[in-house]
Scaffold this motif. Structure first.
Motif, PDB file in Angstrom:
ATOM      1  N   GLU A  31     -18.857-102.656  13.860  1.00  0.00           N
ATOM      2  CA  GLU A  31     -19.737-102.949  14.945  1.00  0.00           C
ATOM      3  C   GLU A  31     -20.492-104.252  14.567  1.00  0.00           C
ATOM      4  O   GLU A  31     -20.529-104.825  13.690  1.00  0.00           O
ATOM      5  N   ASP A  47     -23.437-105.191  13.783  1.00  0.00           N
ATOM      6  CA  ASP A  47     -24.346-105.527  12.608  1.00  0.00           C
ATOM      7  C   ASP A  47     -23.744-105.695  11.566  1.00  0.00           C
ATOM      8  O   ASP A  47     -23.812-106.786  10.785  1.00  0.00           O
ATOM      9  N   ASP A 102     -28.148-103.027  16.298  1.00  0.00           N
ATOM     10  CA  ASP A 102     -28.624-101.832  15.336  1.00  0.00           C
ATOM     11  C   ASP A 102     -29.820-101.130  15.760  1.00  0.00           C
ATOM     12  O   ASP A 102     -30.132-100.046  15.384  1.00  0.00           O
ATOM     13  N   ASP A 128     -23.017-103.940   5.349  1.00  0.00           N
ATOM     14  CA  ASP A 128     -23.302-102.697   6.305  1.00  0.00           C
ATOM     15  C   ASP A 128     -22.491-101.327   5.778  1.00  0.00           C
ATOM     16  O   ASP A 128     -22.324-100.716   6.572  1.00  0.00           O
ATOM     17  N   HIS A 163     -27.988-101.917   4.235  1.00  0.00           N
ATOM     18  CA  HIS A 163     -29.502-101.366   4.729  1.00  0.00           C
ATOM     19  C   HIS A 163     -29.614-100.026   4.550  1.00  0.00           C
ATOM     20  O   HIS A 163     -30.581 -99.361   4.947  1.00  0.00           O
ATOM     21  N   HIS A 164     -28.353 -99.327   4.325  1.00  0.00           N
ATOM     22  CA  HIS A 164     -28.246 -97.743   4.346  1.00  0.00           C
ATOM     23  C   HIS A 164     -29.207 -96.907   3.206  1.00  0.00           C
ATOM     24  O   HIS A 164     -28.883 -97.346   2.002  1.00  0.00           O
ATOM     25  N   CYS A 190     -28.630-104.767   8.758  1.00  0.00           N
ATOM     26  CA  CYS A 190     -27.854-105.470   7.598  1.00  0.00           C
ATOM     27  C   CYS A 190     -28.211-106.845   8.178  1.00  0.00           C
ATOM     28  O   CYS A 190     -28.547-107.799   7.164  1.00  0.00           O
TER      29      CYS A 190
HETATM   30 MN   LIG Z   1     -26.279-101.242  10.310  1.00  0.00          MN
END
Ligand SMILES: [Mn+2]
Length: 329
Positions: A29, A31, A166, A91, A116-117, A136
């Motif tokens: 996607e 991001d 996002d 990501d 960024h998870h 991200c």
């Molecule tokens: Mn993301």
């Protein structure tokens, strides 16, 4: 861990290699892709050779926003395959997320993990992970800043699209002061927000509208209205001429209902007797827990799973689980 020190090590390591493979996650996607293309551009400006590969095609509406086709699908990669010294992922909380792209790296490939998870597994040799970042894209923005690189307009556009999508256009709970500041700076670089919005969001086909009208007419709720759901049959797609991609995002309509706390969207899949389910929550309802119960997963407020059986059986099982977990009538 001293974050500055680790970032210095990250940058120093980046400068050591000449040829980078860059990959986003499967079913990519905006991001993951926006972050990846901005990183690709940054590396090329540093004089590096880069190859951008993804297992799956990019969403059509995103491709329409991008100016240059700098990426390849895995099956377009020429044989014999090149040897890549280093891999950059964006990501991806785990290396598994890049799918079959793993097959073209070797045990010697040095991995740079940018993400960024909160669930990131720090699978890279070098990791730049910012769980507080909205997207991200915000993490990649920080890389540009800390490397004292100016941001070119195309890079700004990619990063803006990453953050915009996002955060659900700056609506979701991950929307922060910082991401607004980053977005403001990106806009100041001359990107056309209106054009990006139109290219990204004003993309419905008439078939999609016809599909939505079929689904909207069948939305169900519990007596209290706190749970809303709908099931999409394969015949809904054939009757409206729409695709599975067209159905993505429909679940937002269920969330728009005022009383709704938990919404779910069920979709009959191609292999018979399999139902794909998406969940969304408002307020303090952890739908990751519900998806996990059915061997899926995701985030607190957005998750998914696949159930065996018919739409009717899936509906019964999910409602049962929701009643037990949340006591929502
Ligand atoms: Mn993301």
């Amino acid at each position: 861990m001293n974050k500055n020190k680790s970032f210095r090590a990250f940058c120093r390591a980046l400068s050591l290699y000449d040829h980078f493979l860059l990959s986003c996650h499967v079913s990519p996607e905006a991001d993951s892709i926006g972050s990846l293309l901005a990183m690709d551009s940054l590396l090329r400006r540093l004089g590096k050779k880069t190859t951008v590969i993804c297992e799956d095609p990019f969403p059509q509406r995103l491709e329409a926003c991008l100016s240059s086709k700098r990426w390849k699908m895995l099956n377009e990669l020429q044989k014999p395959q090149s040897y890549f010294q280093a891999l950059i992922t964006t990501d991806c909380p785990t290396l598994e997320r890049i799918g079959k792209v793993r097959d073209i790296i070797t045990p010697d490939t040095v991995i740079f993990n940018i993400d960024h998870h909160i669930s990131n597994q720090f699978f890279g040799h070098f990791n730049f992970v910012r769980p507080k970042a909205s997207a991200c894209g915000e993490v990649v923005f920080e890389i540009f800043k800390r490397m004292r690189m100016t941001i070119h307009k195309e890079e700004a556009k990619n990063l803006y699209i990453a953050i915009m999508t996002d955060t659900g256009s700056f609506k979701y709970s991950n929307t922060t002061v910082s991401c607004h500041r980053v977005a403001a700076e990106l806009i100041s670089l001359g990107i056309d927000v209106d054009k990006i919005n139109d290219a990204f969001y004003s993309t419905y086909s008439l078939s999609r509208i016809h599909l939505y009208s079929r689904l909207l007419s069948r939305v169900k709720t519990t007596p209290s209205g706190k749970i809303a759901w709908v099931g999409m049959k394969r015949s809904d797609l054939s009757h409206s001429g729409a695709t599975y991609e067209d159905a993505e995002g429909f679940i937002d309509f269920l969330k728009y209902l005022k009383e709704v706390k938990v919404a779910f969207f069920m979709s009959e899949m191609k292999p018979d007797r399999q139902v794909k389910v998406s969940f969304r929550a408002k307020g303090n309802y952890d739908v990751n827990k519900i998806a996990t119960y059915f061997h899926g997963g995701g985030h607190l407020k957005a998750s998914g799973c696949v159930l065996r059986g018919t739409l009717h059986q899936a509906e019964k099982a999910i409602l049962n689980c929701l009643h037990q977990q949340f006591r929502l009538g």
